[in-house]
Structure formats: structure tokens, C-alpha cells
Design an enzyme around this catalytic site. Structure first.
Site, PDB file in Angstrom:
ATOM      1  N   CYS A 133       0.958  -1.756  15.351  1.00  0.00           N
ATOM      2  CA  CYS A 133       0.943  -2.035  14.588  1.00  0.00           C
ATOM      3  C   CYS A 133       0.230  -3.188  13.129  1.00  0.00           C
ATOM      4  O   CYS A 133       0.901  -4.176  13.844  1.00  0.00           O
ATOM      5  CB  CYS A 133       2.902  -1.708  13.309  1.00  0.00           C
ATOM      6  SG  CYS A 133       2.186  -1.654  11.691  1.00  0.00           S
ATOM      7  N   CYS A 164       6.043  -5.034  15.976  1.00  0.00           N
ATOM      8  CA  CYS A 164       6.181  -4.425  16.392  1.00  0.00           C
ATOM      9  C   CYS A 164       3.712  -4.737  17.206  1.00  0.00           C
ATOM     10  O   CYS A 164       3.467  -4.381  15.993  1.00  0.00           O
ATOM     11  CB  CYS A 164       5.840  -2.961  16.159  1.00  0.00           C
ATOM     12  SG  CYS A 164       7.645  -2.658  15.393  1.00  0.00           S
ATOM     13  N   ASN A 213      -3.740   5.608  15.945  1.00  0.00           N
ATOM     14  CA  ASN A 213      -4.521   4.903  15.221  1.00  0.00           C
ATOM     15  C   ASN A 213      -4.968   3.624  15.823  1.00  0.00           C
ATOM     16  O   ASN A 213      -4.107   2.866  14.917  1.00  0.00           O
ATOM     17  CB  ASN A 213      -4.112   4.824  13.764  1.00  0.00           C
ATOM     18  CG  ASN A 213      -3.285   6.257  13.229  1.00  0.00           C
ATOM     19  OD1 ASN A 213      -4.234   7.427  13.401  1.00  0.00           O
ATOM     20  ND2 ASN A 213      -2.376   6.260  13.134  1.00  0.00           N
ATOM     21  N   CYS A 231       6.676  -7.268   6.734  1.00  0.00           N
ATOM     22  CA  CYS A 231       7.590  -6.902   7.332  1.00  0.00           C
ATOM     23  C   CYS A 231       7.875  -8.090   8.656  1.00  0.00           C
ATOM     24  O   CYS A 231       6.783  -8.715   9.153  1.00  0.00           O
ATOM     25  CB  CYS A 231       7.044  -5.343   9.115  1.00  0.00           C
ATOM     26  SG  CYS A 231       8.020  -5.023   9.696  1.00  0.00           S
ATOM     27  N   CYS A 249       3.903   8.451   0.419  1.00  0.00           N
ATOM     28  CA  CYS A 249       4.265   7.827   2.112  1.00  0.00           C
ATOM     29  C   CYS A 249       4.042   6.387   1.263  1.00  0.00           C
ATOM     30  O   CYS A 249       3.170   5.339   0.727  1.00  0.00           O
ATOM     31  CB  CYS A 249       2.808   7.713   3.220  1.00  0.00           C
ATOM     32  SG  CYS A 249       3.790   6.225   4.630  1.00  0.00           S
ATOM     33  N   GLU A 263       0.639  -1.129  -0.129  1.00  0.00           N
ATOM     34  CA  GLU A 263       0.135   0.386   0.024  1.00  0.00           C
ATOM     35  C   GLU A 263       1.085   1.023  -0.036  1.00  0.00           C
ATOM     36  O   GLU A 263       2.340   1.342   1.224  1.00  0.00           O
ATOM     37  CB  GLU A 263      -1.435   0.231   1.444  1.00  0.00           C
ATOM     38  CG  GLU A 263      -1.926  -1.599   1.483  1.00  0.00           C
ATOM     39  CD  GLU A 263      -3.124  -1.719   2.475  1.00  0.00           C
ATOM     40  OE1 GLU A 263      -3.900  -2.016   1.684  1.00  0.00           O
ATOM     41  OE2 GLU A 263      -2.484  -0.771   3.056  1.00  0.00           O
ATOM     42  N   SER A 271      12.133   6.503   8.085  1.00  0.00           N
ATOM     43  CA  SER A 271      11.471   6.236   8.922  1.00  0.00           C
ATOM     44  C   SER A 271      12.373   5.002   9.419  1.00  0.00           C
ATOM     45  O   SER A 271      11.472   3.972   9.108  1.00  0.00           O
ATOM     46  CB  SER A 271      10.348   6.721   9.524  1.00  0.00           C
ATOM     47  OG  SER A 271       9.173   6.150  10.756  1.00  0.00           O
ATOM     48  N   GLY A 326       6.612  -2.203   6.179  1.00  0.00           N
ATOM     49  CA  GLY A 326       8.310  -2.392   6.146  1.00  0.00           C
ATOM     50  C   GLY A 326       9.120  -1.610   7.104  1.00  0.00           C
ATOM     51  O   GLY A 326       8.828  -0.827   7.290  1.00  0.00           O
ATOM     52  N   GLU A 327      10.413  -2.818   6.905  1.00  0.00           N
ATOM     53  CA  GLU A 327      11.622  -1.668   7.661  1.00  0.00           C
ATOM     54  C   GLU A 327      12.770  -1.213   6.572  1.00  0.00           C
ATOM     55  O   GLU A 327      12.861  -2.050   6.222  1.00  0.00           O
ATOM     56  CB  GLU A 327      11.878  -2.479   8.565  1.00  0.00           C
ATOM     57  CG  GLU A 327      13.067  -1.633   9.648  1.00  0.00           C
ATOM     58  CD  GLU A 327      13.218  -0.423   9.928  1.00  0.00           C
ATOM     59  OE1 GLU A 327      12.386  -0.099  10.742  1.00  0.00           O
ATOM     60  OE2 GLU A 327      14.515   0.100   9.540  1.00  0.00           O
ATOM     61  N   CYS A 358      -0.989   5.812  10.144  1.00  0.00           N
ATOM     62  CA  CYS A 358       0.452   5.633  10.428  1.00  0.00           C
ATOM     63  C   CYS A 358       0.060   4.365  11.435  1.00  0.00           C
ATOM     64  O   CYS A 358      -0.991   4.125  12.111  1.00  0.00           O
ATOM     65  CB  CYS A 358       1.163   6.117  11.429  1.00  0.00           C
ATOM     66  SG  CYS A 358       2.103   7.309  10.776  1.00  0.00           S
ATOM     67  N   SER A 376      11.624   5.584  15.241  1.00  0.00           N
ATOM     68  CA  SER A 376      10.414   5.464  15.754  1.00  0.00           C
ATOM     69  C   SER A 376      10.484   5.008  17.029  1.00  0.00           C
ATOM     70  O   SER A 376      11.259   3.250  17.832  1.00  0.00           O
ATOM     71  CB  SER A 376       9.627   3.968  15.302  1.00  0.00           C
ATOM     72  OG  SER A 376       9.387   4.340  14.260  1.00  0.00           O
ATOM     73  N   LEU A 377      10.787   5.960  17.902  1.00  0.00           N
ATOM     74  CA  LEU A 377      11.346   5.238  19.181  1.00  0.00           C
ATOM     75  C   LEU A 377       9.934   5.285  20.254  1.00  0.00           C
ATOM     76  O   LEU A 377      10.594   3.532  20.513  1.00  0.00           O
ATOM     77  CB  LEU A 377      11.812   7.175  19.840  1.00  0.00           C
ATOM     78  CG  LEU A 377      12.628   6.794  20.786  1.00  0.00           C
ATOM     79  CD1 LEU A 377      13.709   5.576  21.190  1.00  0.00           C
ATOM     80  CD2 LEU A 377      12.673   8.611  21.337  1.00  0.00           C
ATOM     81  N   HIS A 378       8.764   5.805  20.802  1.00  0.00           N
ATOM     82  CA  HIS A 378       8.051   5.300  21.481  1.00  0.00           C
ATOM     83  C   HIS A 378       8.104   4.867  22.888  1.00  0.00           C
ATOM     84  O   HIS A 378       7.293   5.045  23.899  1.00  0.00           O
ATOM     85  CB  HIS A 378       6.943   4.116  20.885  1.00  0.00           C
ATOM     86  CG  HIS A 378       6.556   4.027  19.162  1.00  0.00           C
ATOM     87  ND1 HIS A 378       6.092   5.341  18.695  1.00  0.00           N
ATOM     88  CD2 HIS A 378       6.865   3.561  18.280  1.00  0.00           C
ATOM     89  CE1 HIS A 378       5.653   5.672  17.774  1.00  0.00           C
ATOM     90  NE2 HIS A 378       5.949   4.320  16.995  1.00  0.00           N
TER      91      HIS A 378
HETATM   92  N1  SAH Z   1       9.107   0.419   9.919  1.00  0.00           N
HETATM   93  C1  SAH Z   1       9.403   1.600   9.311  1.00  0.00           C
HETATM   94  C2  SAH Z   1       8.115   2.504   9.034  1.00  0.00           C
HETATM   95  C3  SAH Z   1       6.584   1.842   9.024  1.00  0.00           C
HETATM   96  S1  SAH Z   1       5.778   2.511  10.210  1.00  0.00           S
HETATM   97  C4  SAH Z   1       9.387   2.008  11.379  1.00  0.00           C
HETATM   98  O1  SAH Z   1       9.165   1.847  12.402  1.00  0.00           O
HETATM   99  O2  SAH Z   1       9.510   3.561  11.537  1.00  0.00           O
HETATM  100  C5  SAH Z   1       5.438   4.008  10.108  1.00  0.00           C
HETATM  101  C6  SAH Z   1       5.391   4.753  11.489  1.00  0.00           C
HETATM  102  O3  SAH Z   1       4.003   5.093  11.835  1.00  0.00           O
HETATM  103  C7  SAH Z   1       6.285   5.132  12.299  1.00  0.00           C
HETATM  104  O4  SAH Z   1       6.371   5.615  13.569  1.00  0.00           O
HETATM  105  C8  SAH Z   1       5.070   3.870  13.656  1.00  0.00           C
HETATM  106  O5  SAH Z   1       6.315   3.680  14.715  1.00  0.00           O
HETATM  107  C9  SAH Z   1       3.950   4.032  13.430  1.00  0.00           C
HETATM  108  N2  SAH Z   1       3.077   3.836  13.547  1.00  0.00           N
HETATM  109  C10 SAH Z   1       2.933   2.402  13.626  1.00  0.00           C
HETATM  110  N3  SAH Z   1       1.500   1.601  14.243  1.00  0.00           N
HETATM  111  C11 SAH Z   1       0.788   3.005  14.261  1.00  0.00           C
HETATM  112  C12 SAH Z   1      -0.013   2.975  14.776  1.00  0.00           C
HETATM  113  N4  SAH Z   1      -1.041   1.747  14.936  1.00  0.00           N
HETATM  114  N5  SAH Z   1      -0.750   4.784  15.321  1.00  0.00           N
HETATM  115  C13 SAH Z   1       0.562   4.977  15.678  1.00  0.00           C
HETATM  116  N6  SAH Z   1       1.781   5.538  14.398  1.00  0.00           N
HETATM  117  C14 SAH Z   1       2.231   3.767  14.333  1.00  0.00           C
END
Ligand code: SAH
Length: 346
Positions: free
Chosen positions: A121, A118, A296, A114, A107, A94, A197, A165-166, A339, A220-222
Site C-alpha cells: 500500500c 502494509c 494497483n 497511516c 472514498c 486525498e 474498511s 489511514g486505518e 485502492c 482487508s484479509l489478503h
Molecule cells: N486501512 C484500511 C483502509 C484503507 S486501504 C484497510 O486496511 O482496510 C483500503 C483497501 O485497499 C484495503 O482493502 C487495502 O488492503 C487495499 N489496498 C491497499 N493497497 C492496495 C493496492 N496497491 N492495490 C489494491 N488494493 C490495495
């Protein structure tokens, strides 16, 4: 699909030049074909009208062009467009077009599925099937640029590698696609308008710094606490925060470019003052800014976006320490284009 023929876009310009020399034609023909393939994004040899019919037929006999196809397109109330893109082997990824008042952002995906896991996701629920080739990443940008022109009358302004994907697990192909996207022989876009990212692969972040890449890096730290990050991003077990930190310090020392941290705040996961303090501390290692992303929802409610008051606490603490922080609203939620929602539902 004809599997015996070679994908012509796997050939470099030099490869194409030598191909023509070998068959007794002029090397220059290679340049012409290269231009048709990339700058002019031709998806069929018959479109290459500056070549003779005989040359086109000969190319057809040797090669294929594995172009992508927009399989389905969904438009959100906010103007966001989500495309299901069919690849030559029928797999689907997508890609999303996100418009704002003044610009449009693509995007794009870098892998089918992937390999990371996570927990928040949707893409992580798809098995990683394969890496995308450079031309498959490039084609997503071409397709979205066309939609930007068609629906918004402006060429695409930005690209984020935040789809499926990463990207750093498919580093070589991602770099090749960016070379084509930024080269004048491709789309001629500025690398400053591209953001890759990553969940954070320290070895590759260092390699990117050594390769002197010119695009932006988002991580993507979180969570800035190992135990918590490992719980939501199990991958952190292999690449803990100290290693990530070292790679980011190296990145900054080589490139002098700020990092963007992406961060979602969830109830009962990272909503305490200790979480905020850890983030503030982590942000001091390398010049950076923080994007607080809206969550999301993708599931039965295991993860819940924290209350606005908690987000406010994050903002206050970060700003007190002079760290730039933005709150990012999501786009395209109604069509699962935001995202973390890309999961080939259609
Ligand atoms: N693998 C890469 C790029 C894909 S994810 C990465 O991890 O950065 C793109 C962004 O969306 C990342 O910052 C990820 O942490 C965030 N993301 C994933 N699932 C999400 C969700 N359900 N709600 C909001 N952001 C999310």
C-alpha cells in the site's frame, strides 16, 4: 490560522446552547449555529445570515471554523475524481469520487498518513502525522457530494472509509463523523450506505459490535494464513487471525450482519491451492462475501497481480462452498486514485 481561538465544530449542540446562555443570549441561538455548521456546511460566520451582524462578529472573535479546501482535483478517463484536500494546518489528505452508471461513491480518508505498514500500500510510505477530526471527515463527504451533484446530477449514494489511514485507529472521530453524516441534522444519509474498511483491530471490532453501529464492515484479509499475512501486513503479528476471527464472530453474533473480505491475489504470495483452502476455511467462521480486488501497482514490481487462471481457481473454490465472491475492477488507476495508491504524489 488563529491557534488561540477554539474550533467551533468541536462543540456539541448542547455546548453551543450553553455558550449562548452564558453570554446572556437565548440557548436557541446554539441550535441555529449548529444547523449552519453541519446541515448547511457554512464555512464562514458571515454566511450565517439568520444571525445578527453583532452575533456573527462575536462568534468570529471567539471561534474559528477549520474548514477543508480542495487543493487540487484530477479527473480520470473513467470519470473518477481524486481530490487533494488541504487541512487547516496545511497537511494534505486525498478523497476520491467513484462514479458508476447508477451511483456515486466517496472514498474518504480517516488519518493523515497511516501507522500500519502494509507492504503493498502506497499510503504506508507516508508517516502517520495525525488523526482527522470528525469535521474533517465530514467535510470530505460534503465536498464529494457537491462534485457528485455537479458532474453526475445525483447526490452521493455511498461512502467507503478506504482512503488514507486505518479508521479503527481513529475510532472515536470516525464514529462522530458517521453520526453527523447519518443524522438529519447533518447529511441524513443511511448508515447502510457506509462501509468502514479495516486491517482488523479485534478490540475495536468488538467495541463496534457493542456500540451497535449500523454501517457495514469490510476487512482487508489478503491471506488467511498467519505467516503469509504477517509478511505482507506486519500488523498481523500483534493481532493474529485467531483474534481477528474471534472478534468477527462476536460482531456477527451481536449485529447479524455479514462481513466483506477484501482480498488481492499476488504471484508467489497467496496464489497456491493451500492459500485458497485457508480462505475457504476462514470464510466458514462467519457469514461473509469476498471481494477479489485488482492489484494497483505502487512500486518497482515486488508485488504482481496473479494470472487470471489463479483468480478463476479462487472463484471456483469459493463458489463450490457457496461463498459469494465478486471481482472488483479498479477505478482511477491513471491518476493514482485506486485502492492503495493514495500517497499525496501531487
Ligand atoms: N486501512 C484500511 C483502509 C484503507 S486501504 C484497510 O486496511 O482496510 C483500503 C483497501 O485497499 C484495503 O482493502 C487495502 O488492503 C487495499 N489496498 C491497499 N493497497 C492496495 C493496492 N496497491 N492495490 C489494491 N488494493 C490495495
Amino acid at each position: 490560522m488563529d491557534t488561540k481561538k477554539k474550533d467551533i465544530r468541536a462543540l456539541s449542540k448542547d455546548d453551543l446552547r450553553s455558550f449562548f446562555e452564558k453570554i446572556g443570549d437565548k440557548a436557541f441561538r446554539g441550535n441555529q449555529v449548529y444547523e449552519w455548521l453541519w446541515h448547511k456546511s457554512a464555512y464562514s460566520f458571515d454566511d450565517m445570515t439568520s444571525l445578527s451582524k453583532a452575533t456573527r462578529t462575536m462568534l468570529q472573535a471567539h471561534f474559528v471554523i477549520n474548514n477543508i479546501e480542495v487543493d487540487t482535483m484530477q479527473r480520470s478517463n473513467d470519470g473518477t475524481i481524486k481530490n487533494a484536500i488541504k487541512l487547516h494546518d496545511q497537511l494534505i489528505v486525498e478523497s476520491v469520487l467513484i462514479p458508476t452508471k447508477t451511483r456515486t461513491t466517496a472514498c474518504v480518508s480517516s488519518q493523515v498518513g497511516c501507522s500500519l505498514d502494509c507492504k503493498f500500500c502506497a499510503t504506508s510510505r507516508l508517516k502517520r502525522m495525525r488523526n482527522l477530526n470528525p469535521d474533517e471527515i465530514y467535510d470530505q463527504v460534503v465536498a464529494i457530494n457537491k462534485q457528485s451533484l455537479l458532474y453526475h446530477n445525483i447526490p452521493l449514494s455511498n461512502i467507503v472509509f478506504m482512503g488514507m489511514g486505518e479508521p479503527l485507529m481513529n475510532y472515536n472521530n470516525v464514529i462522530k463523523s458517521i453520526d453527523k453524516i447519518t443524522s438529519n441534522e447533518g447529511l441524513g444519509m443511511s448508515p447502510k450506505r457506509i462501509t468502514v474498511s479495516t486491517s482488523g483491530v479485534p478490540k475495536i471490532i468488538k467495541k463496534m459490535a457493542d456500540d451497535n453501529v449500523k454501517f457495514n464492515l469490510a476487512v482487508s484479509l489478503h491471506s488467511a494464513i498467519d505467516e503469509i499475512r504477517t509478511q505482507i501486513m506486519p500488523f498481523n503479528e500483534t493481532f493474529p487471525l485467531n483474534d481477528l476471527r474471534a472478534s468477527l464472530e462476536y460482531w456477527y453474533s451481536k449485529t447479524n450482519r455479514k462481513i466483506t473480505y477484501e482480498y488481492v491475489v499476488w504471484n508467489d504470495i497467496n496464489d497456491k491451492q493451500t492459500d485458497i483452502d485457508a480462505l475457504v476455511k476462514f470464510c466458514k467462521y462467519v457469514p461473509c462475501k469476498v471481494n477479489l480486488i485488482e492489484y494497483n501497482p505502487i512500486d518497482d514490481g515486488e508485488f504482481q497481480q496473479a494470472k487470471p487462471s489463479v483468480i478463476e481457481n479462487y472463484i471456483k473454490s469459493l463458489e463450490k462452498h457457496h461463498i459469494v465472491v465478486n471481482v472488483r475492477r479498479s477505478r482511477g488507476k491513471d491518476i493514482d486514485a485506486a485502492c492503495g495508491q493514495l500517497a499525496n504524489k501531487s
